[in-house]
Design an enzyme around this catalytic site. Structure first.
Site, short mmCIF file in Angstrom:
data_model
loop_
_atom_site.label_atom_id
_atom_site.label_comp_id
_atom_site.label_asym_id
_atom_site.label_seq_id
_atom_site.Cartn_x
_atom_site.Cartn_y
_atom_site.Cartn_z
N ASP A 144 7.67 129.13 19.67
CA ASP A 144 6.98 129.50 18.43
C ASP A 144 5.89 128.46 18.15
OD1 ASP A 144 7.93 131.38 15.76
OD2 ASP A 144 6.48 129.75 15.42
N ILE A 145 4.74 128.94 17.75
CA ILE A 145 3.59 128.06 17.51
C ILE A 145 3.80 127.18 16.28
CG2 ILE A 145 2.19 129.55 15.99
CD1 ILE A 145 -0.20 128.94 17.88
N HIS A 188 10.73 141.16 17.65
CA HIS A 188 10.92 139.87 18.32
C HIS A 188 12.19 139.23 17.81
CE1 HIS A 188 8.45 139.24 14.73
NE2 HIS A 188 9.05 138.07 14.60
N HIS A 248 14.03 135.54 17.28
CA HIS A 248 13.88 134.08 17.23
C HIS A 248 15.14 133.46 17.83
CE1 HIS A 248 10.64 134.03 13.98
NE2 HIS A 248 11.11 135.26 13.86
#
Ligand code: AMP
Length: 111
Positions: free
Chosen positions: A28-29, A99, A101
């Site tokens: 994750d960015i 998505h 996480h």
């Protein structure tokens, strides 16, 4: 086109952890935890889990079955981790491309 579709298309970079024909996992960015990765199907036809049909069972089963391997690559397979998918406004879902996480690397608050 969502940011994840752009990543799949190679139009945006990502810090890749795992890739195969059907799915992609990357860091994750903007991580909220010491380990914060995302696993996505390459296909963007599902905005969220609410869109899943029986015809998606192989794709979603494949994605889920690869999470332990991705967790191993992240180094959290022994310490544990949480898998979360946000759906819709109350969950603060930002990207309308399903998505999952993977959160860990530290002790997480209980739910
Ligand atoms: P959600 O709120 O469940 O939709 O999660 C979307 C996640 O995507 C957030 O945690 C963002 O930090 C992450 N994100 C957004 N753009 C990128 C990107 N270009 N590369 C990696 N992660 C991203």
């Amino acid at each position: 086109m969502t940011v994840f579709a752009k990543i799949v298309a190679g139009e945006l970079p990502c810090n890749k952890i795992y890739e195969d024909e059907y799915i992609l996992a990357f860091h994750d960015i903007n991580p909220d935890y010491k380990v914060h990765a995302l696993v996505i199907p390459k296909s963007g036809h599902l905005e969220g889990i609410q869109d899943a049909q029986m015809s998606d069972k192989e794709l979603l089963g494949h994605l889920m079955s690869k999470i332990p391997l991705i967790a191993e690559k992240l180094g959290v397979d022994k310490t544990g981790y949480r898998v979360v998918t946000n759906n819709g406004p109350d969950s603060h879902q930002e990207v309308p491309h399903i998505h999952f996480h993977i959160l860990g690397g530290e002790s997480l608050r209980g739910l």
